[in-house]
Design a protein around this motif. Sequence first.
Motif, PDB file in Angstrom:
ATOM      1  N   THR A 364       0.819  -1.216   0.000  1.00  0.00           N
ATOM      2  CA  THR A 364       0.000   0.000   0.000  1.00  0.00           C
ATOM      3  C   THR A 364       0.845   1.254   0.000  1.00  0.00           C
ATOM      4  OG1 THR A 364      -1.709  -1.221   1.221  1.00  0.00           O
ATOM      5  CG2 THR A 364      -1.875   1.174   1.189  1.00  0.00           C
ATOM      6  N   ASP A 365       1.959   1.258   0.743  1.00  0.00           N
ATOM      7  CA  ASP A 365       2.785   2.460   0.824  1.00  0.00           C
ATOM      8  C   ASP A 365       3.623   2.680  -0.436  1.00  0.00           C
ATOM      9  OD1 ASP A 365       4.277   0.228   1.282  1.00  0.00           O
ATOM     10  OD2 ASP A 365       5.571   1.137   2.805  1.00  0.00           O
ATOM     11  N   GLU A 366       3.589   1.736  -1.375  1.00  0.00           N
ATOM     12  CA  GLU A 366       4.312   1.894  -2.631  1.00  0.00           C
ATOM     13  C   GLU A 366       3.370   1.960  -3.836  1.00  0.00           C
ATOM     14  OE1 GLU A 366       7.160  -1.165  -3.094  1.00  0.00           O
ATOM     15  OE2 GLU A 366       8.132  -0.828  -1.157  1.00  0.00           O
ATOM     16  N   ARG A 367       2.091   2.063  -3.574  1.00  0.00           N
ATOM     17  CA  ARG A 367       1.113   1.927  -4.650  1.00  0.00           C
ATOM     18  C   ARG A 367       0.993   3.174  -5.505  1.00  0.00           C
ATOM     19  NH1 ARG A 367      -3.716  -1.319  -2.845  1.00  0.00           N
ATOM     20  NH2 ARG A 367      -2.047  -2.850  -3.158  1.00  0.00           N
ATOM     21  N   PHE A 368       1.105   4.367  -4.897  1.00  0.00           N
ATOM     22  CA  PHE A 368       0.839   5.601  -5.622  1.00  0.00           C
ATOM     23  C   PHE A 368       2.116   6.416  -5.805  1.00  0.00           C
ATOM     24  CE2 PHE A 368      -3.153   4.474  -3.569  1.00  0.00           C
ATOM     25  CZ  PHE A 368      -4.048   4.556  -4.619  1.00  0.00           C
ATOM     26  N   LEU A 369       2.360   6.830  -7.049  1.00  0.00           N
ATOM     27  CA  LEU A 369       3.458   7.739  -7.384  1.00  0.00           C
ATOM     28  C   LEU A 369       2.835   9.058  -7.816  1.00  0.00           C
ATOM     29  CD1 LEU A 369       5.679   5.305  -9.480  1.00  0.00           C
ATOM     30  CD2 LEU A 369       5.883   5.841  -7.060  1.00  0.00           C
ATOM     31  N   LYS A 394     -11.065  -1.522  -5.411  1.00  0.00           N
ATOM     32  CA  LYS A 394     -12.399  -1.645  -4.837  1.00  0.00           C
ATOM     33  C   LYS A 394     -13.301  -0.476  -5.231  1.00  0.00           C
ATOM     34  CE  LYS A 394     -10.874  -4.261  -0.789  1.00  0.00           C
ATOM     35  NZ  LYS A 394     -10.810  -4.309   0.678  1.00  0.00           N
ATOM     36  N   LYS A 395     -14.585  -0.807  -5.301  1.00  0.00           N
ATOM     37  CA  LYS A 395     -15.583   0.197  -5.604  1.00  0.00           C
ATOM     38  C   LYS A 395     -16.096   0.809  -4.304  1.00  0.00           C
ATOM     39  CE  LYS A 395     -19.993   0.838  -7.984  1.00  0.00           C
ATOM     40  NZ  LYS A 395     -21.096   0.197  -8.689  1.00  0.00           N
ATOM     41  N   ASP A 396     -15.215   1.500  -3.610  1.00  0.00           N
ATOM     42  CA  ASP A 396     -15.617   2.187  -2.388  1.00  0.00           C
ATOM     43  C   ASP A 396     -14.653   3.344  -2.167  1.00  0.00           C
ATOM     44  OD1 ASP A 396     -14.338  -0.633  -0.462  1.00  0.00           O
ATOM     45  OD2 ASP A 396     -13.283   0.952  -1.535  1.00  0.00           O
ATOM     46  N   ASP A 397     -14.630   3.862  -0.966  1.00  0.00           N
ATOM     47  CA  ASP A 397     -13.815   5.039  -0.686  1.00  0.00           C
ATOM     48  C   ASP A 397     -12.360   4.695  -0.433  1.00  0.00           C
ATOM     49  OD1 ASP A 397     -16.037   6.637  -0.921  1.00  0.00           O
ATOM     50  OD2 ASP A 397     -16.551   6.523   1.212  1.00  0.00           O
ATOM     51  N   ASP A 398     -11.981   3.408  -0.403  1.00  0.00           N
ATOM     52  CA  ASP A 398     -10.589   3.057  -0.109  1.00  0.00           C
ATOM     53  C   ASP A 398      -9.634   3.626  -1.146  1.00  0.00           C
ATOM     54  OD1 ASP A 398     -11.396   1.782   2.108  1.00  0.00           O
ATOM     55  OD2 ASP A 398     -11.098  -0.270   1.376  1.00  0.00           O
ATOM     56  N   PHE A 399      -9.975   3.486  -2.425  1.00  0.00           N
ATOM     57  CA  PHE A 399      -9.104   3.999  -3.471  1.00  0.00           C
ATOM     58  C   PHE A 399      -8.960   5.511  -3.367  1.00  0.00           C
ATOM     59  CE2 PHE A 399      -8.740   5.839  -7.749  1.00  0.00           C
ATOM     60  CZ  PHE A 399      -7.497   5.354  -8.106  1.00  0.00           C
ATOM     61  N   GLU A 400     -10.086   6.204  -3.246  1.00  0.00           N
ATOM     62  CA  GLU A 400     -10.038   7.661  -3.126  1.00  0.00           C
ATOM     63  C   GLU A 400      -9.275   8.090  -1.885  1.00  0.00           C
ATOM     64  OE1 GLU A 400     -13.955   9.223  -3.261  1.00  0.00           O
ATOM     65  OE2 GLU A 400     -14.440   8.334  -5.215  1.00  0.00           O
ATOM     66  N   LYS A 401      -9.491   7.385  -0.783  1.00  0.00           N
ATOM     67  CA  LYS A 401      -8.823   7.757   0.464  1.00  0.00           C
ATOM     68  C   LYS A 401      -7.310   7.566   0.350  1.00  0.00           C
ATOM     69  CE  LYS A 401      -8.810   6.782   5.436  1.00  0.00           C
ATOM     70  NZ  LYS A 401      -7.337   6.619   5.495  1.00  0.00           N
ATOM     71  N   MET A 402      -6.884   6.402  -0.189  1.00  0.00           N
ATOM     72  CA  MET A 402      -5.447   6.158  -0.313  1.00  0.00           C
ATOM     73  C   MET A 402      -4.807   7.145  -1.280  1.00  0.00           C
ATOM     74  SD  MET A 402      -4.960   2.002  -0.199  1.00  0.00           S
ATOM     75  CE  MET A 402      -5.986   1.707  -1.629  1.00  0.00           C
ATOM     76  N   LEU A 403      -5.498   7.439  -2.380  1.00  0.00           N
ATOM     77  CA  LEU A 403      -4.959   8.403  -3.342  1.00  0.00           C
ATOM     78  C   LEU A 403      -4.844   9.781  -2.700  1.00  0.00           C
ATOM     79  CD1 LEU A 403      -5.903   8.658  -7.072  1.00  0.00           C
ATOM     80  CD2 LEU A 403      -5.743  10.713  -5.707  1.00  0.00           C
ATOM     81  N   PHE A 404      -5.866  10.177  -1.961  1.00  0.00           N
ATOM     82  CA  PHE A 404      -5.857  11.501  -1.337  1.00  0.00           C
ATOM     83  C   PHE A 404      -4.779  11.589  -0.261  1.00  0.00           C
ATOM     84  CE2 PHE A 404      -7.531  14.907   1.396  1.00  0.00           C
ATOM     85  CZ  PHE A 404      -7.720  15.898   0.443  1.00  0.00           C
ATOM     86  N   GLY A 485       0.284  24.246   5.057  1.00  0.00           N
ATOM     87  CA  GLY A 485      -1.007  24.081   5.710  1.00  0.00           C
ATOM     88  C   GLY A 485      -2.138  24.669   4.903  1.00  0.00           C
ATOM     89  N   ASP A 486      -1.861  25.782   4.207  1.00  0.00           N
ATOM     90  CA  ASP A 486      -2.894  26.385   3.372  1.00  0.00           C
ATOM     91  C   ASP A 486      -3.308  25.447   2.247  1.00  0.00           C
ATOM     92  OD1 ASP A 486      -2.771  28.600   4.935  1.00  0.00           O
ATOM     93  OD2 ASP A 486      -1.478  29.746   3.571  1.00  0.00           O
ATOM     94  N   GLU A 487      -2.313  24.841   1.584  1.00  0.00           N
ATOM     95  CA  GLU A 487      -2.640  23.958   0.466  1.00  0.00           C
ATOM     96  C   GLU A 487      -3.318  22.687   0.940  1.00  0.00           C
ATOM     97  OE1 GLU A 487      -0.715  22.320  -3.689  1.00  0.00           O
ATOM     98  OE2 GLU A 487       0.627  23.027  -2.104  1.00  0.00           O
ATOM     99  N   VAL A 488      -2.881  22.147   2.086  1.00  0.00           N
ATOM    100  CA  VAL A 488      -3.527  20.960   2.642  1.00  0.00           C
ATOM    101  C   VAL A 488      -4.978  21.257   2.987  1.00  0.00           C
ATOM    102  CG1 VAL A 488      -3.558  19.367   4.585  1.00  0.00           C
ATOM    103  CG2 VAL A 488      -1.391  19.910   3.459  1.00  0.00           C
ATOM    104  N   ALA A 489      -5.206  22.441   3.588  1.00  0.00           N
ATOM    105  CA  ALA A 489      -6.576  22.820   3.925  1.00  0.00           C
ATOM    106  C   ALA A 489      -7.414  23.008   2.661  1.00  0.00           C
ATOM    107  CB  ALA A 489      -6.564  24.109   4.755  1.00  0.00           C
ATOM    108  N   PHE A 490      -6.790  23.576   1.631  1.00  0.00           N
ATOM    109  CA  PHE A 490      -7.504  23.760   0.368  1.00  0.00           C
ATOM    110  C   PHE A 490      -7.908  22.412  -0.249  1.00  0.00           C
ATOM    111  CE2 PHE A 490      -7.059  23.839  -4.270  1.00  0.00           C
ATOM    112  CZ  PHE A 490      -8.095  24.706  -4.594  1.00  0.00           C
ATOM    113  N   LEU A 491      -6.978  21.447  -0.259  1.00  0.00           N
ATOM    114  CA  LEU A 491      -7.277  20.132  -0.822  1.00  0.00           C
ATOM    115  C   LEU A 491      -8.341  19.408  -0.006  1.00  0.00           C
ATOM    116  CD1 LEU A 491      -3.681  18.951  -1.811  1.00  0.00           C
ATOM    117  CD2 LEU A 491      -5.493  19.723  -3.331  1.00  0.00           C
ATOM    118  N   ASN A 492      -8.297  19.553   1.319  1.00  0.00           N
ATOM    119  CA  ASN A 492      -9.331  18.949   2.164  1.00  0.00           C
ATOM    120  C   ASN A 492     -10.702  19.534   1.842  1.00  0.00           C
ATOM    121  OD1 ASN A 492      -8.043  16.966   3.816  1.00  0.00           O
ATOM    122  ND2 ASN A 492      -7.009  18.607   4.923  1.00  0.00           N
ATOM    123  N   SER A 493     -10.741  20.843   1.601  1.00  0.00           N
ATOM    124  CA  SER A 493     -12.013  21.477   1.254  1.00  0.00           C
ATOM    125  C   SER A 493     -12.519  20.980  -0.096  1.00  0.00           C
ATOM    126  CB  SER A 493     -11.833  23.004   1.215  1.00  0.00           C
ATOM    127  OG  SER A 493     -11.444  23.491   2.483  1.00  0.00           O
TER     128      SER A 493
END
Length: 556
Positions: A364-369, A394-404, A485-493
Amino acid sequence: MQHYGTDKVSWLFAPIVFIWFILIGVLGAVNIYTYDRSVLKAFNPIYVYRYFKRGKTSWASLGGIMLSITGTEALFADLSYFPVQAIQIAFTTVVFPCLLLQYTGQAAYIATYKKNVSHAFYYSLPDRILWPAFAVATAAAIVSSQATISATYSIIKQALAVGCFPRVKIIHTSKKYLGQIYSPDINWILMVLCIAVTAGFKKQSQIANAYGTAVIMVMLVTTFLMIPIMLLVWRSHWTLVVLFTVFSLVVEIPYLTAVMRKIDQGGWVPLVFAVAILLVMYVWHYGTLKRYEFEMHSKVSMAWILGLGPSLGLVRVPGIGLVYTELARGVPHIFSHFITNLPAIHSALVFVCVKYLPVYTVPTDERFLVKRIGPKNFHMFRCVARYGYKDIHKKDDDFEKMLFDSLLLFVRLESMMEEYTDSDEYSALADQQELNEVSSNARSIAELSSYASHDSIVPVRSPENNNGRVMLSGQTTTAAFETVGDEVAFLNSCRDAGVVHILGNTVIRARRDSGLVKKIAINYLYAFLRKICRENSVIFNVPHESLLNVGQVFYV
């Protein structure tokens, strides 16, 4: 039963086949001892000469003799399922000796009872074991098809790897052996075709002729393919290549000429199948190649994107857009098609390229570049998601969560490295302990930010609310950030506003001035294959409620 995998199926199948071979080997030895031991003289090569000296009928009988070895070639099509040594041991110690004993035993029986040629095997059995032998023979006949079924999966998988066959579902059934696979689509197609062929033929001899034609064609194709293998891969001397080819053709051509006489008696069936499959493979490969060339040559240049400015010439609406592409580098043409036809685009864009690697699993820790595209205030990223053959998208939030999570990790690492390194690409798989090793090979990310000044883009500070979160209204999405922190907050929003999966669908059509054959092949056959094969949304398991398909037509 195929979906259980070769390992599990073999526990049931292997004992049946082993009992069958031992049975026919023992019966053959008993027949030799009981009826005519002088039949062993047939191993003297002089009888081959005397047999053919009889005339044309001897040569014509080669088509039937061919059937005595059919099936054994399927062993070698299963090299991806079993080690080479296992097949060598099984063939030399069990298959070949038992077949030799059985055929010799039948010859000894026929030498004594010449009228019982048609069913010599069953006539030669003692009455006490007739029905048990019949049961074992029936079970072995069913089980023996496993070699061909497994080989079909392997061939289809290899054709998929080089883009010569429409996408079908491939399931890997073994952790140890990469080649042990199962394809439910091919499994059902194979079943339907087998039933159709069996029901279509009126005589058993017609099936035998079809089988003989297929096997001799396989032998010839293998011989000719061995020539470039020996020359280019093994680097064999040309004299050895000539000797191998001549020796093989001396054996195979007489069989071929004998089989060709029976083309109209069932031998035409494998030829028709071969032509149909070749047509499908050629049309699919041609269409896929043209699509890929179009996407490669039509990639959007970075200068064009920078010229649009941070807003990309559109209204940046709250949310994250995941743009799926087959390109691991560059921005796909479908993106320019999208933004030139729609007035708005998401505040943050991630170009996702999913790659399936020939390994069991990717940690998992090597999955996304992850890397950034353009200046920071463009909010554009690229992500290569890597999967092993047993990893499930998987067709759920796991992919989106790991990517994010990987995206946020990249942003933090990028901010830390700006002071030490010069790099235009960072991987989300690197953790904080590896930063010192990576820094010596990187290029300054500040160069990317300098693009903004070249295009007269004035960075604007994002307004913040009392909680320090970045607001997503008006042109705030084009702001440059002073702190990570600004960019992280922006991406979270952006994530809270919603995630949309954008899939490109390039449709190819033949030009109007194209010939009739090309129009039929592209506009109908290739379009039909594209329609029935597995779509990208199914392969990626994209939820339909957040799926956006972007189509474009390309003429070849």
